[in-house]
Structures are given as C-alpha cells and as structure tokens.
Design a protein around this motif. Structure first.
Motif, PDB file in Angstrom:
ATOM      1  N   GLY A   1      43.317  39.679  33.882  1.00 27.00           N
ATOM      2  CA  GLY A   1      42.638  38.718  35.372  1.00 27.00           C
ATOM      3  C   GLY A   1      43.838  38.223  35.419  1.00 27.00           C
ATOM      4  O   GLY A   1      43.725  37.818  37.469  1.00 27.00           O
ATOM      5  N   SER A   2      44.857  37.556  34.890  1.00 34.01           N
ATOM      6  CA  SER A   2      46.357  37.403  35.779  1.00 34.01           C
ATOM      7  C   SER A   2      46.867  38.326  36.796  1.00 34.01           C
ATOM      8  O   SER A   2      47.041  37.708  38.223  1.00 34.01           O
ATOM      9  N   ALA A   3      46.811  39.711  36.409  1.00 37.00           N
ATOM     10  CA  ALA A   3      46.956  40.678  36.794  1.00 37.00           C
ATOM     11  C   ALA A   3      46.743  41.403  38.110  1.00 37.00           C
ATOM     12  O   ALA A   3      46.863  41.292  39.236  1.00 37.00           O
ATOM     13  N   ILE A   4      45.398  41.228  38.343  1.00 36.44           N
ATOM     14  CA  ILE A   4      44.116  41.001  39.203  1.00 36.44           C
ATOM     15  C   ILE A   4      44.031  40.356  40.293  1.00 36.44           C
ATOM     16  O   ILE A   4      44.282  40.913  41.792  1.00 36.44           O
ATOM     17  N   ILE A   5      44.479  39.139  40.272  1.00 35.79           N
ATOM     18  CA  ILE A   5      44.210  38.304  41.182  1.00 35.79           C
ATOM     19  C   ILE A   5      45.759  37.842  41.387  1.00 35.79           C
ATOM     20  O   ILE A   5      45.626  38.255  43.070  1.00 35.79           O
ATOM     21  N   ALA A   6      46.825  38.169  40.731  1.00 39.35           N
ATOM     22  CA  ALA A   6      49.070  38.421  41.722  1.00 39.35           C
ATOM     23  C   ALA A   6      48.399  39.497  42.069  1.00 39.35           C
ATOM     24  O   ALA A   6      48.387  39.205  43.579  1.00 39.35           O
ATOM     25  N   HIS A   7      47.535  40.731  42.013  1.00 40.20           N
ATOM     26  CA  HIS A   7      47.816  41.490  43.136  1.00 40.20           C
ATOM     27  C   HIS A   7      47.085  41.199  44.145  1.00 40.20           C
ATOM     28  O   HIS A   7      47.312  42.251  44.796  1.00 40.20           O
ATOM     29  N   LEU A   8      45.696  41.139  44.204  1.00 42.09           N
ATOM     30  CA  LEU A   8      45.687  41.178  45.478  1.00 42.09           C
ATOM     31  C   LEU A   8      45.402  40.365  46.101  1.00 42.09           C
ATOM     32  O   LEU A   8      45.455  40.140  47.400  1.00 42.09           O
ATOM     33  N   VAL A   9      45.932  38.993  45.668  1.00 40.87           N
ATOM     34  CA  VAL A   9      46.819  37.959  46.417  1.00 40.87           C
ATOM     35  C   VAL A   9      48.279  38.503  46.616  1.00 40.87           C
ATOM     36  O   VAL A   9      48.396  38.691  48.552  1.00 40.87           O
ATOM     37  N   LEU A  10      49.592  39.046  45.964  1.00 40.93           N
ATOM     38  CA  LEU A  10      50.492  39.356  46.809  1.00 40.93           C
ATOM     39  C   LEU A  10      50.782  40.662  47.615  1.00 40.93           C
ATOM     40  O   LEU A  10      51.025  41.335  48.170  1.00 40.93           O
ATOM     41  N   CYS A  11      50.024  41.436  46.410  1.00 41.08           N
ATOM     42  CA  CYS A  11      50.126  42.540  47.628  1.00 41.08           C
ATOM     43  C   CYS A  11      48.949  43.297  48.603  1.00 41.08           C
ATOM     44  O   CYS A  11      49.533  43.619  49.944  1.00 41.08           O
TER      45      CYS A  11
ATOM     46  N   ALA B   1      41.687  46.505  42.449  1.00 42.20           N
ATOM     47  CA  ALA B   1      41.191  45.770  41.260  1.00 42.20           C
ATOM     48  C   ALA B   1      41.230  46.640  40.145  1.00 42.20           C
ATOM     49  O   ALA B   1      41.689  46.649  38.988  1.00 42.20           O
ATOM     50  N   ILE B   2      40.929  47.635  40.731  1.00 43.35           N
ATOM     51  CA  ILE B   2      40.708  48.688  39.222  1.00 43.35           C
ATOM     52  C   ILE B   2      41.835  50.058  38.772  1.00 43.35           C
ATOM     53  O   ILE B   2      41.776  49.909  37.374  1.00 43.35           O
ATOM     54  N   PHE B   3      42.442  49.844  39.880  1.00 43.72           N
ATOM     55  CA  PHE B   3      43.741  50.788  39.514  1.00 43.72           C
ATOM     56  C   PHE B   3      44.514  49.494  38.108  1.00 43.72           C
ATOM     57  O   PHE B   3      45.298  49.985  37.404  1.00 43.72           O
ATOM     58  N   THR B   4      44.587  48.212  39.202  1.00 49.84           N
ATOM     59  CA  THR B   4      45.087  47.130  38.412  1.00 49.84           C
ATOM     60  C   THR B   4      45.179  47.176  36.961  1.00 49.84           C
ATOM     61  O   THR B   4      45.487  46.359  35.880  1.00 49.84           O
TER      62      THR B   4
ATOM     63  N   LEU C   1      52.547  41.040  37.850  1.00 51.90           N
ATOM     64  CA  LEU C   1      52.355  40.495  39.546  1.00 51.90           C
ATOM     65  C   LEU C   1      52.013  40.690  40.464  1.00 51.90           C
ATOM     66  O   LEU C   1      51.197  40.564  41.399  1.00 51.90           O
ATOM     67  N   THR C   2      52.841  41.856  40.563  1.00 47.77           N
ATOM     68  CA  THR C   2      52.496  42.444  41.196  1.00 47.77           C
ATOM     69  C   THR C   2      53.289  44.115  41.242  1.00 47.77           C
ATOM     70  O   THR C   2      53.912  45.001  40.444  1.00 47.77           O
ATOM     71  N   SER C   3      53.172  45.654  42.509  1.00 45.15           N
ATOM     72  CA  SER C   3      53.463  46.592  42.203  1.00 45.15           C
ATOM     73  C   SER C   3      54.266  47.079  43.200  1.00 45.15           C
ATOM     74  O   SER C   3      53.254  47.056  44.697  1.00 45.15           O
ATOM     75  N   ALA C   4      54.539  48.207  44.021  1.00 44.09           N
ATOM     76  CA  ALA C   4      55.145  48.757  45.099  1.00 44.09           C
ATOM     77  C   ALA C   4      53.270  49.577  45.369  1.00 44.09           C
ATOM     78  O   ALA C   4      54.037  50.254  46.582  1.00 44.09           O
TER      79      ALA C   4
END
Length: 297
Positions: free
Chosen positions: A101-111, A220-223, A169-172
């Motif tokens: 859940g933390s990874a998805i939220i961080a990815h959606l916001v930061l990426c 979100a799916i990939f994360t 938290l994020t990814s390239a």
C-alpha cells in the motif's frame, strides 16, 4: 393499357435475399476466431494456478504420491488449519499490505509528478536527466543490495518494516511510464485549463490526473506485483519474524531436508488470491492504457 411494374430491389439487399436466388446472408460466429487460439493458451497458463489450489486440499502423502494425482481423492483443510494455527500468516499478510500500500501510494504521487515534469516542464538538463534516470533500469538490483544495506544500517532502519518500504517509494520505470502517457495527451486540454485560471499544479491536479487514470492503474498493478512478490531484499533486511512479509514467511516453510507441501500450497493460495482479485478489478484500466497510449490528440 400500360402495365405498372413495381421497382425491383437492387444493390446489396437484392443480392442477399435468398428468395431471389442470391447468396444467403453470411453467418456470424458467436465469438471471435482469435478465441480459438487464445482459449487453449489461457487454459495452459491457468493450469499451474489450478493445480496449486487443488494441491492445497491434499495431504502431504497424496502430494508425494507417484504417479501424482491432479484432483485430490480425499479433500482436506488440514493445510489451511495448520497455516493459520501454527504460523503468523495474518501478521505477514498485514505487513505485505502495509508495504504494498505504501509503495502504490508513493509511486502514484511521486512518479506522476516526476513524469509530468519531464513531459511538460522545460528546464536545463531535462533530456540528460531523463536519460540518466532511465539508464538506472539497466543496473542489476543485486549490485545495489550491499550499498543499500550499508546505508540503511547507518540510518538504523534495518530489521524494521521501513527497510522494506523505502526502496519501493519510487522507480525509474514508473517515471518513464507516466512520462510516456503524458506525452500522448493533447496540450490543448492544459491550455484550456490555464485560460480558466488554473495554476500549473491546478492543471496537473484537475485536468491531467483525471485523464491519467488508466496509466495510474497500470502503474499500481506493476508496483503491487513487484512489492508483493519481493523476496530477495526482505530476506536480507529482515531477521525478526514479526516484520516478515508473506513471501518471506512462506520461504521458511521450505527446509533443506523436509518441506510441508500442503502447508506451503495453502500459503501460496492465500498469498496469490489478493493479486488475482486486484487484477480482476483493474484489468479494464490496464487494457485502456494500452489502447489510449497509441492515440494522439
């Protein structure tokens, strides 16, 4: 006396009328012909999942039986009973939910913010920065584990749940995916938002993000798949079983001399079902991304 004749039907309708001797109307298939190829492939890919579910209802003796059986002769819930009684699987599931859940939220916001910046904002070194960012995808994860472990040790987060959350938290790849999607959006929509008085962030929040729902769902799916199934890094960073993720907890069911297969299969079913349910809910958005990304305004 002149005889009046009715006009004869001409064209396509007359040619397809069986009463006039024309060819009968073409018969339509109730399904696409591609399904004749896709259906066997779908069954082939689903067989391991079905076999895992059926094996979770077998005893260890029946799983080791030679030749093996596909359907359990005497279905039992002993594997699930031992899973919830003899292990902390619910706590492991909660830890995995927190991490994912933390990874998805961080990815959606930061990426999404970084991808929008690389696609729309003009600043010095934008192209070079993006190339360097995407180039990090080619670096093997194994090369980064030791430096990351040393850095987390100095921060004092090793053997805690934040040690598993921070690398996700994020990814390239997430930045690259969002940038490519934002490039496919017509700029006229953003210009209309600015004419209505929106700031740069207002245009991003009110205009761009609602249109990016398919890309956000795909990200979100990939994360979720990556963070939920991650095993190598939690195996290095976590030693306390209170902070085990579900994959790390299931890995402990396999021993060097003996493996309790019914317990392991039941745990795999419990760990896999959230992924299946999430994909079923988000598959329309996932397909919409693939179709929309090829459209230009």
């Amino acid at each position: 006396m002149a005889l009046s004749t009715a006009p004869t039907p001409t064209g396509e309708c007359a040619a397809q009328d069986p009463a006039d001797g024309g060819p009968p109307p073409r018969r339509r298939w109730p399904f696409s012909p591609y399904h004749l190829l896709l259906a066997p492939l779908a069954v082939l890919f689903a067989m391991p999942l079905v076999q895992m579910v059926l094996a979770s209802f077998k005893t260890d003796a029946e799983i080791r039986q030679v030749p093996p059986t596909f359907v359990p002769a005497h279905p039992t819930l002993s594997g699930y009973v031992r899973l919830f009684q003899d292990s902390d699987v619910l706590r492991w599931l909660l830890n995995s939910v927190i991490v994912s859940g933390s990874a998805i939220i961080a990815h959606l916001v930061l990426c999404s913010m970084a991808g929008y910046g690389f696609s729309r904002l003009r600043f010095a070194g934008r192209g070079a920065s993006f190339v360097l960012l995407v180039g990090t995808i080619m670096i093997p994860t194994q090369l980064l584990m030791i430096p990351t472990y040393i850095m987390f040790t100095k921060l004092g987060v090793v053997n805690t749940l934040p040690a598993v959350i921070l690398p996700w938290l994020t990814s390239a790849f997430g930045v690259f995916l969002m940038r490519q999607f934002f490039l496919s959006l017509p700029r006229e929509l953003e210009e209309a938002g600015r004419l209505d008085g929106c700031s740069a962030f207002g245009v991003f929040w009110r205009v761009v993000l609602p249109l990016a729902r398919p890309a956000l769902a795909t990200l979100a799916i990939f994360t979720l798949l990556g963070s939920w199934n991650d095993l190598i890094w939690p195996l290095i960073a976590i030693n306390d079983d209170r902070w085990y993720t579900i994959q790390l907890g299931l890995a402990n069911f396999q021993g060097q001399r003996r493996t309790e297969w019914s317990l392991l299969m039941a745990g795999n079913v419990v760990a896999t079902m959230p992924m299946v349910l999430f994909f079923m809910l988000a598959q329309r958005q996932f397909v919409a991304t693939m179709t929309f990304s090829g459209m230009k305004g």
